[in-house]
Motif scaffolding. Structure first.
Motif, mmCIF file in Angstrom:
data_model
loop_
_atom_site.group_PDB
_atom_site.id
_atom_site.type_symbol
_atom_site.label_atom_id
_atom_site.label_comp_id
_atom_site.label_asym_id
_atom_site.label_seq_id
_atom_site.Cartn_x
_atom_site.Cartn_y
_atom_site.Cartn_z
ATOM 1 N N LEU A 144 0.941 -1.086 -0.023
ATOM 2 C CA LEU A 144 0.018 -0.059 0.151
ATOM 3 C C LEU A 144 0.691 1.253 -0.017
ATOM 4 C CD1 LEU A 144 -2.886 1.281 0.147
ATOM 5 C CD2 LEU A 144 -2.502 1.152 2.808
ATOM 6 N N ILE A 145 1.632 1.181 0.688
ATOM 7 C CA ILE A 145 2.956 2.358 0.842
ATOM 8 C C ILE A 145 3.519 2.830 -0.425
ATOM 9 C CG2 ILE A 145 5.012 3.424 1.817
ATOM 10 C CD1 ILE A 145 4.115 1.700 4.509
ATOM 11 N N ARG A 146 3.865 1.617 -1.203
ATOM 12 C CA ARG A 146 4.405 1.844 -2.613
ATOM 13 C C ARG A 146 3.340 2.440 -3.507
ATOM 14 N NH1 ARG A 146 3.635 -1.654 -6.357
ATOM 15 N NH2 ARG A 146 3.441 -3.521 -4.738
ATOM 16 N N ASN A 147 2.131 2.156 -3.439
ATOM 17 C CA ASN A 147 0.933 2.538 -4.246
ATOM 18 C C ASN A 147 0.659 3.922 -3.904
ATOM 19 O OD1 ASN A 147 -0.010 0.660 -6.215
ATOM 20 N ND2 ASN A 147 0.382 -0.804 -4.528
ATOM 21 N N VAL A 148 0.620 4.364 -2.660
ATOM 22 C CA VAL A 148 0.319 5.831 -2.171
ATOM 23 C C VAL A 148 1.377 6.592 -2.406
ATOM 24 C CG1 VAL A 148 -0.387 7.078 -0.018
ATOM 25 C CG2 VAL A 148 -1.631 4.872 -0.690
ATOM 26 N N PHE A 149 2.576 6.224 -2.286
ATOM 27 C CA PHE A 149 3.866 7.124 -2.466
ATOM 28 C C PHE A 149 4.683 6.461 -3.632
ATOM 29 C CE2 PHE A 149 2.511 7.569 2.115
ATOM 30 C CZ PHE A 149 2.204 8.929 1.981
ATOM 31 N N PRO A 150 4.421 6.359 -4.817
ATOM 32 C CA PRO A 150 5.007 5.744 -5.660
ATOM 33 C C PRO A 150 6.297 6.647 -6.321
ATOM 34 C CG PRO A 150 3.233 6.977 -6.780
ATOM 35 C CD PRO A 150 3.025 6.973 -5.436
ATOM 36 N N GLN A 151 7.123 5.885 -6.751
ATOM 37 C CA GLN A 151 8.214 6.495 -7.285
ATOM 38 C C GLN A 151 8.120 6.357 -8.629
ATOM 39 O OE1 GLN A 151 11.878 4.846 -5.880
ATOM 40 N NE2 GLN A 151 12.985 5.556 -7.772
ATOM 41 N N LYS A 152 7.492 7.570 -9.502
ATOM 42 C CA LYS A 152 6.919 7.703 -10.757
ATOM 43 C C LYS A 152 7.948 7.753 -11.952
ATOM 44 C CE LYS A 152 2.752 9.879 -9.484
ATOM 45 N NZ LYS A 152 2.407 10.416 -8.212
ATOM 46 N N ASP A 153 9.082 7.812 -11.558
ATOM 47 C CA ASP A 153 10.465 8.101 -12.575
ATOM 48 C C ASP A 153 11.478 7.567 -11.701
ATOM 49 O OD1 ASP A 153 12.272 8.735 -14.164
ATOM 50 O OD2 ASP A 153 11.741 10.703 -14.220
ATOM 51 N N ILE A 154 11.990 6.331 -12.476
ATOM 52 C CA ILE A 154 13.224 5.874 -11.766
ATOM 53 C C ILE A 154 14.474 6.714 -11.589
ATOM 54 C CG2 ILE A 154 12.697 3.502 -12.641
ATOM 55 C CD1 ILE A 154 14.966 3.766 -14.784
ATOM 56 N N PHE A 155 14.588 7.882 -12.232
ATOM 57 C CA PHE A 155 15.499 8.831 -12.129
ATOM 58 C C PHE A 155 15.249 9.862 -10.980
ATOM 59 C CE2 PHE A 155 15.798 6.929 -16.504
ATOM 60 C CZ PHE A 155 17.190 6.378 -15.972
ATOM 61 N N LYS A 156 14.280 9.799 -10.353
ATOM 62 C CA LYS A 156 14.018 10.740 -9.245
ATOM 63 C C LYS A 156 13.072 10.136 -8.173
ATOM 64 C CE LYS A 156 10.168 13.515 -11.280
ATOM 65 N NZ LYS A 156 9.799 14.860 -11.673
ATOM 66 N N PHE A 157 13.350 10.603 -6.904
ATOM 67 C CA PHE A 157 12.284 10.245 -6.024
ATOM 68 C C PHE A 157 11.949 11.655 -5.143
ATOM 69 C CE2 PHE A 157 11.144 9.461 -1.554
ATOM 70 C CZ PHE A 157 10.577 8.230 -1.506
ATOM 71 N N THR A 158 10.521 11.627 -5.171
ATOM 72 C CA THR A 158 10.015 12.840 -4.550
ATOM 73 C C THR A 158 9.592 12.616 -2.994
ATOM 74 O OG1 THR A 158 9.048 13.493 -6.706
ATOM 75 C CG2 THR A 158 8.260 14.604 -4.513
ATOM 76 N N LYS A 159 9.975 13.234 -2.050
ATOM 77 C CA LYS A 159 9.570 13.095 -0.741
ATOM 78 C C LYS A 159 8.093 13.139 -0.787
ATOM 79 C CE LYS A 159 9.976 16.675 2.051
ATOM 80 N NZ LYS A 159 10.584 17.540 3.035
ATOM 81 N N PRO A 160 7.523 11.941 0.065
ATOM 82 C CA PRO A 160 6.238 11.974 0.385
ATOM 83 C C PRO A 160 5.726 13.081 0.985
ATOM 84 C CG PRO A 160 7.220 10.000 1.065
ATOM 85 C CD PRO A 160 8.213 10.884 0.951
ATOM 86 N N ASP A 161 4.573 13.490 0.441
ATOM 87 C CA ASP A 161 3.604 14.811 1.067
ATOM 88 C C ASP A 161 3.275 14.497 2.315
ATOM 89 O OD1 ASP A 161 2.442 17.069 0.524
ATOM 90 O OD2 ASP A 161 0.460 15.886 0.684
#
Length: 188
Positions: free
Chosen positions: A139-156
């Motif tokens: 669920l965590i992976r789905n709620v806070f996805p890494q949409k692009d393998i070249f960047k990771f956005t801090k969870p809101d």
């Protein structure tokens, strides 16, 4: 007793601080490639992940997890973290280029583990069912996805807060029901 709002903000800040500290260390290891990255990965278990999990557990008035309890839990959720781990091990071994990839993978892993253990620690009792742990990390992976393998956005923070408020002080059974319902929304 600290209220849910304060605990949520404090746990978010613990994860954020650990993630920021970890990306520096992991990024530096990418300067050197293999075997330095592997050594640093092993060290961060003791310098970053375990202390973060202990801080979160203590924040929620829980005992730190023993190695005997933690290792089987982590093994159960490894399949959900496999992309981060495999990508980190492949791209992170390349000297210089590995700096960036080690940093994003470390940040993603820190956040996912931190959120998992914040959720688990906020419940009425510890989760004893490892299947529930596996579903929670999915669920965590789905709620806070890494949409692009070249960047990771801090969870809101607002999304994090919403999750934490919805699960705080639930029983394991009530929490498991919520996880199953939430996963249906993602068709997982």
């Amino acid at each position: 007793m600290t209220n849910t709002k304060d605990l949520t903000l404090q746990s978010y800040n613990i994860i954020n601080s650990t993630a920021n500290s970890n990306i520096v260390l992991q990024g530096l290891s990418g300067c050197f490639g293999f075997p330095v990255t592997i050594i640093v990965d092993g060290a961060t278990i003791f310098t970053h992940y375990a202390p973060m999990l202990d801080k979160i557990r203590l924040l929620y008035d829980r005992e730190p997890l023993s190695k005997e309890v933690l290792v089987p839990m982590l093994k159960k959720i490894t399949s959900e973290l496999i992309f981060d781990l495999v990508f980190d091990k492949a791209a992170g071994q390349i000297p210089i280029a590995g700096i960036y990839f080690n940093a994003i993978c470390a940040k993603a892993l820190t956040w996912r583990l931190g959120i998992l253990f914040s959720i688990c620690s906020s419940l009425e009792n510890d989760i004893t069912n490892t299947e529930t742990l596996s579903k929670t990390i999915a669920l965590i992976r789905n709620v806070f996805p890494q949409k692009d393998i070249f960047k990771f956005t801090k969870p809101d923070y607002n999304a994090y807060k919403k999750i934490m408020f919805s699960v705080a002080n639930n029983t394991e059974e009530a929490f498991t029901d919520k996880i199953n319902e939430a996963l249906k929304a993602f068709e997982v």
